[in-house]
Enzyme design. Structure first.
Site, PDB file in Angstrom:
ATOM      1  N   HIS A   1       0.829  -1.214   0.000  1.00  0.00           N
ATOM      2  CA  HIS A   1       0.000   0.000   0.000  1.00  0.00           C
ATOM      3  C   HIS A   1       0.861   1.262   0.000  1.00  0.00           C
ATOM      4  O   HIS A   1       0.424   2.324   0.438  1.00  0.00           O
ATOM      5  CB  HIS A   1      -0.977  -0.005   1.173  1.00  0.00           C
ATOM      6  CG  HIS A   1      -2.108  -0.984   1.000  1.00  0.00           C
ATOM      7  ND1 HIS A   1      -3.325  -0.630   0.479  1.00  0.00           N
ATOM      8  CD2 HIS A   1      -2.181  -2.311   1.247  1.00  0.00           C
ATOM      9  CE1 HIS A   1      -4.106  -1.704   0.431  1.00  0.00           C
ATOM     10  NE2 HIS A   1      -3.423  -2.734   0.884  1.00  0.00           N
ATOM     11  N   THR A   2       2.072   1.142  -0.491  1.00  0.00           N
ATOM     12  CA  THR A   2       2.942   2.316  -0.663  1.00  0.00           C
ATOM     13  C   THR A   2       2.902   2.844  -2.084  1.00  0.00           C
ATOM     14  O   THR A   2       3.286   3.991  -2.328  1.00  0.00           O
ATOM     15  CB  THR A   2       4.400   1.957  -0.298  1.00  0.00           C
ATOM     16  OG1 THR A   2       4.812   0.817  -1.067  1.00  0.00           O
ATOM     17  CG2 THR A   2       4.536   1.635   1.183  1.00  0.00           C
ATOM     18  N   ASP A   3       2.444   2.026  -3.037  1.00  0.00           N
ATOM     19  CA  ASP A   3       2.592   2.401  -4.445  1.00  0.00           C
ATOM     20  C   ASP A   3       1.629   3.485  -4.893  1.00  0.00           C
ATOM     21  O   ASP A   3       1.851   4.100  -5.940  1.00  0.00           O
ATOM     22  CB  ASP A   3       2.509   1.185  -5.362  1.00  0.00           C
ATOM     23  CG  ASP A   3       1.176   0.466  -5.323  1.00  0.00           C
ATOM     24  OD1 ASP A   3       0.453   0.586  -4.309  1.00  0.00           O
ATOM     25  OD2 ASP A   3       0.850  -0.241  -6.293  1.00  0.00           O
TER      26      ASP A   3
ATOM     27  N   GLY B   1      -7.541 -14.536  -6.889  1.00  0.00           N
ATOM     28  CA  GLY B   1      -7.750 -14.099  -5.517  1.00  0.00           C
ATOM     29  C   GLY B   1      -6.574 -14.335  -4.608  1.00  0.00           C
ATOM     30  O   GLY B   1      -6.708 -14.322  -3.388  1.00  0.00           O
TER      31      GLY B   1
ATOM     32  N   SER C   1      -2.789 -11.568 -11.048  1.00  0.00           N
ATOM     33  CA  SER C   1      -3.345 -12.144 -12.269  1.00  0.00           C
ATOM     34  C   SER C   1      -3.969 -11.058 -13.137  1.00  0.00           C
ATOM     35  O   SER C   1      -3.859 -11.098 -14.368  1.00  0.00           O
ATOM     36  CB  SER C   1      -4.392 -13.210 -11.917  1.00  0.00           C
ATOM     37  OG  SER C   1      -5.417 -12.675 -11.099  1.00  0.00           O
ATOM     38  N   SER C   2      -4.595 -10.056 -12.531  1.00  0.00           N
ATOM     39  CA  SER C   2      -5.226  -8.988 -13.322  1.00  0.00           C
ATOM     40  C   SER C   2      -4.175  -8.138 -14.029  1.00  0.00           C
ATOM     41  O   SER C   2      -4.344  -7.774 -15.195  1.00  0.00           O
ATOM     42  CB  SER C   2      -6.116  -8.113 -12.432  1.00  0.00           C
ATOM     43  OG  SER C   2      -5.372  -7.497 -11.399  1.00  0.00           O
TER      44      SER C   2
ATOM     45  N   ASP D   1       2.049  -3.423  -9.420  1.00  0.00           N
ATOM     46  CA  ASP D   1       1.808  -4.706 -10.073  1.00  0.00           C
ATOM     47  C   ASP D   1       2.134  -4.646 -11.558  1.00  0.00           C
ATOM     48  O   ASP D   1       2.787  -5.536 -12.111  1.00  0.00           O
ATOM     49  CB  ASP D   1       0.353  -5.139  -9.894  1.00  0.00           C
ATOM     50  CG  ASP D   1       0.011  -5.446  -8.452  1.00  0.00           C
ATOM     51  OD1 ASP D   1       0.924  -5.407  -7.612  1.00  0.00           O
ATOM     52  OD2 ASP D   1      -1.166  -5.715  -8.179  1.00  0.00           O
TER      53      ASP D   1
ATOM     54  N   GLU E   1      -7.311  -0.689 -14.906  1.00  0.00           N
ATOM     55  CA  GLU E   1      -7.858  -1.007 -13.583  1.00  0.00           C
ATOM     56  C   GLU E   1      -8.519   0.215 -12.950  1.00  0.00           C
ATOM     57  O   GLU E   1      -9.603   0.120 -12.364  1.00  0.00           O
ATOM     58  CB  GLU E   1      -6.742  -1.539 -12.683  1.00  0.00           C
ATOM     59  CG  GLU E   1      -6.085  -2.798 -13.225  1.00  0.00           C
ATOM     60  CD  GLU E   1      -5.953  -3.893 -12.194  1.00  0.00           C
ATOM     61  OE1 GLU E   1      -6.783  -3.950 -11.268  1.00  0.00           O
ATOM     62  OE2 GLU E   1      -5.025  -4.700 -12.323  1.00  0.00           O
TER      63      GLU E   1
ATOM     64  N   GLY F   1      -3.598 -12.534  -4.782  1.00  0.00           N
ATOM     65  CA  GLY F   1      -2.768 -11.360  -4.592  1.00  0.00           C
ATOM     66  C   GLY F   1      -1.430 -11.449  -5.289  1.00  0.00           C
ATOM     67  O   GLY F   1      -0.461 -10.827  -4.856  1.00  0.00           O
TER      68      GLY F   1
END
Length: 354
Positions: A30-32, A114, A119-120, A164, A152, A116
């Site tokens: 959660h830094t990106d 699901g 895959s997306s 990602d 996204e 993490g």
């Protein structure tokens, strides 16, 4: 294999094929989207894709994970369907002037959903790269990653950062990507031959668009508003002290982002120097911060991390967006077999990913 499947399904040969790896984040969660650093590594697992253009505005998609062929129009909005990421990537490529007016696409994947492990991102990067391969263009890996993130953010409605997409567009298996997400500056670090970065699924499945990730993003945005700038991870100790008037949960979110960035910078240096004990300590501290300050873990994940450490991992932590999914553990290769057996025996709902 993908060429044969494509011919079987569509009765023609594909125009372009490609493989995009998944990724696991070693540290920097959660830094990106808060101006900080991340340290993901590419996996041997990933998405293989084949594409042939169409000229009728239709997108026909076959996947080895779903029954039948999904048929979409180039004008379709997202519909909470598994084909959304592919449709959105093609639409964006077309709007940017290099994508086809439609496509036949075949996709196979070795990435569990699901978990993490991106895959997306692998799908969106793979589709945009394939579409770009149909025409003469000068898109860099970074350009492709930025476009994939837009899919996204704008099409799916998922307020993710850039980690990602950059990781799967640039890194190769065996490499970690040291990425400054504020300036998109990066370097590649080879993983040590003495240790394995193990990925184990907790057995708790979640999807990032189900809401809790979005709440954390909104909480970070509230802290940014109080700070007066967007670089939450780069705040000074004095700036953090100035947040004393905020509600306690918001201060905890801020503390995680600030300290997680600093841990990631230190972990990158440790990895470059081969100082794996120090690297493991930082992984363990990262999990505590995610559990207590960012409150993104769940009990089965915490138990899995604790036992991974107890059974001998150099370091272990939750990885990905949180609220389930996978852990990543750094384990000496000579201990890997016995450690894996002990951990999975103690957690029957968990399963080995790689």
């Amino acid at each position: 294999m993908i060429v044969a499947e494509f011919k079987r399904v569509f009765d023609i040969a594909p125009s372009v094929t490609g493989f995009t790896p998944g990724r696991v984040n070693l540290i920097g969660e959660h830094t990106d989207y808060n101006g900080g650093n991340v340290l993901p590594t590419a996996l041997d697992l990933g998405v293989t894709l084949a594409l042939a253009p169409r000229e009728d505005g239709l997108i026909r998609i076959w996947s080895d994970k779903f029954d039948g062929i999904a048929e979409r129009k180039m004008t379709d909005a997202a519909s909470d369907h598994w084909s959304d990421y592919i449709a959105g990537a093609l639409q964006l490529a077309r709007s940017e002037g290099f994508g086809p007016d439609g496509a036949n696409i075949a996709v196979t994947t070795t990435l569990p959903f699901g978990a993490g492990i991106s895959s997306s991102a692998a799908v969106t990067v793979g589709v945009i790269r394939a579409a770009a391969g149909l025409s003469d263009n000068s898109l860099t890996d970074t350009d492709i990653a930025v476009l994939a993130r837009r899919v996204e953010n704008e099409y799916i409605g998922m307020p993710c950062g850039i980690m990602d997409q950059m990781a799967v567009a640039i890194a190769k298996p065996g490499q970690a990507l040291s990425l400054d997400t504020k300036y998109l500056e990066f370097g590649l670090v080879n993983l040590p031959e003495t240790h394995h970065m193990a990925v184990i699924h907790s057995g708790v499945f979640r999807q990032l668009n189900e809401g809790r990730y979005k709440i954390r993003k909104e909480e970070c945005d509230a802290v940014k508003a109080a700070l007066g700038h967007d670089d939450l991870c780069l705040m000074t100790d004095a700036e953090f002290a100035s947040l004393a008037h905020l509600a306690a949960p918001l201060r905890r979110r801020a503390k995680h982002c600030m300290t997680e960035h600093r841990r990631t910078v230190a972990a990158t240096v440790a990895l470059q120097k081969g100082e794996m004990a120090a690297f493991g300590v930082l992984m363990n501290e990262s999990h505590i911060s995610m559990r207590d300050d960012f409150e993104m873990s769940v009990q089965p994940v915490d138990a899995l991390v604790a036992d991974a450490q107890k059974f001998g991992a150099t370091g272990a932590r939750l990885t990905g967006g949180g609220f389930g999914g996978c852990i990543v553990a750094c384990i000496e290769k000579e201990k890997l077999g016995a450690w894996r057996t002990a951990l999975l025996d103690a957690h029957p709902d968990a399963f080995w990913v790689c």
